[in-house]
Design a protein around this motif. Structure first.
Motif, PDB file in Angstrom:
ATOM      1  N   LEU A 101       0.595  -0.815   0.077  1.00 53.96           N
ATOM      2  CA  LEU A 101      -0.307  -0.291  -0.314  1.00 53.96           C
ATOM      3  C   LEU A 101       0.927   0.940   0.410  1.00 53.96           C
ATOM      4  O   LEU A 101       0.682   2.494  -0.510  1.00 53.96           O
ATOM      5  N   TRP A 149      -5.629   4.089  -5.646  1.00 55.56           N
ATOM      6  CA  TRP A 149      -6.149   2.754  -5.029  1.00 55.56           C
ATOM      7  C   TRP A 149      -6.401   1.628  -5.309  1.00 55.56           C
ATOM      8  O   TRP A 149      -5.928   0.494  -4.790  1.00 55.56           O
ATOM      9  N   ARG A 202      -3.278   0.168  -5.971  1.00 59.00           N
ATOM     10  CA  ARG A 202      -2.181  -0.157  -4.734  1.00 59.00           C
ATOM     11  C   ARG A 202      -2.956  -1.591  -3.778  1.00 59.00           C
ATOM     12  O   ARG A 202      -2.039  -2.240  -3.301  1.00 59.00           O
ATOM     13  N   LEU A 203      -4.107  -1.627  -4.189  1.00 59.26           N
ATOM     14  CA  LEU A 203      -4.925  -2.961  -3.097  1.00 59.26           C
ATOM     15  C   LEU A 203      -4.549  -3.832  -3.682  1.00 59.26           C
ATOM     16  O   LEU A 203      -3.950  -5.057  -2.719  1.00 59.26           O
TER      17      LEU A 203
END
Length: 66
Positions: free
Chosen positions: A12, A22, A25-26
């Motif tokens: 992350l 996002w 990143r996940l």
């Protein structure tokens, strides 16, 4: 003590520093966590697993609660 949680945080944070979205990143966090569990020793990760899983992970919105 595989360090999968630490790897998720690392995924992350490195994605944040690199300016990834996002969902990206996940996906990185999930792939890195799984690769850490597959590693032979704590504190390491299996790069082949990471590279195999990352493009297969799809982050979607959760359905709204009823």
């Amino acid at each position: 003590p595989t360090g999968a949680g630490d790897s998720a945080v690392a995924g992350l944070l490195s994605g944040l520093v690199e300016g990834l979205s996002w969902p990206d990143r996940l996906a990185r966090a999930v792939a890195l966590s799984a690769a850490t569990v597959r590693a032979e020793a704590a504190g390491e990760y299996d790069r082949a697993t990471y590279e195999e899983l990352l493009p297969k992970i799809e982050v979607t919105d959760a359905p709204a609660a009823a």
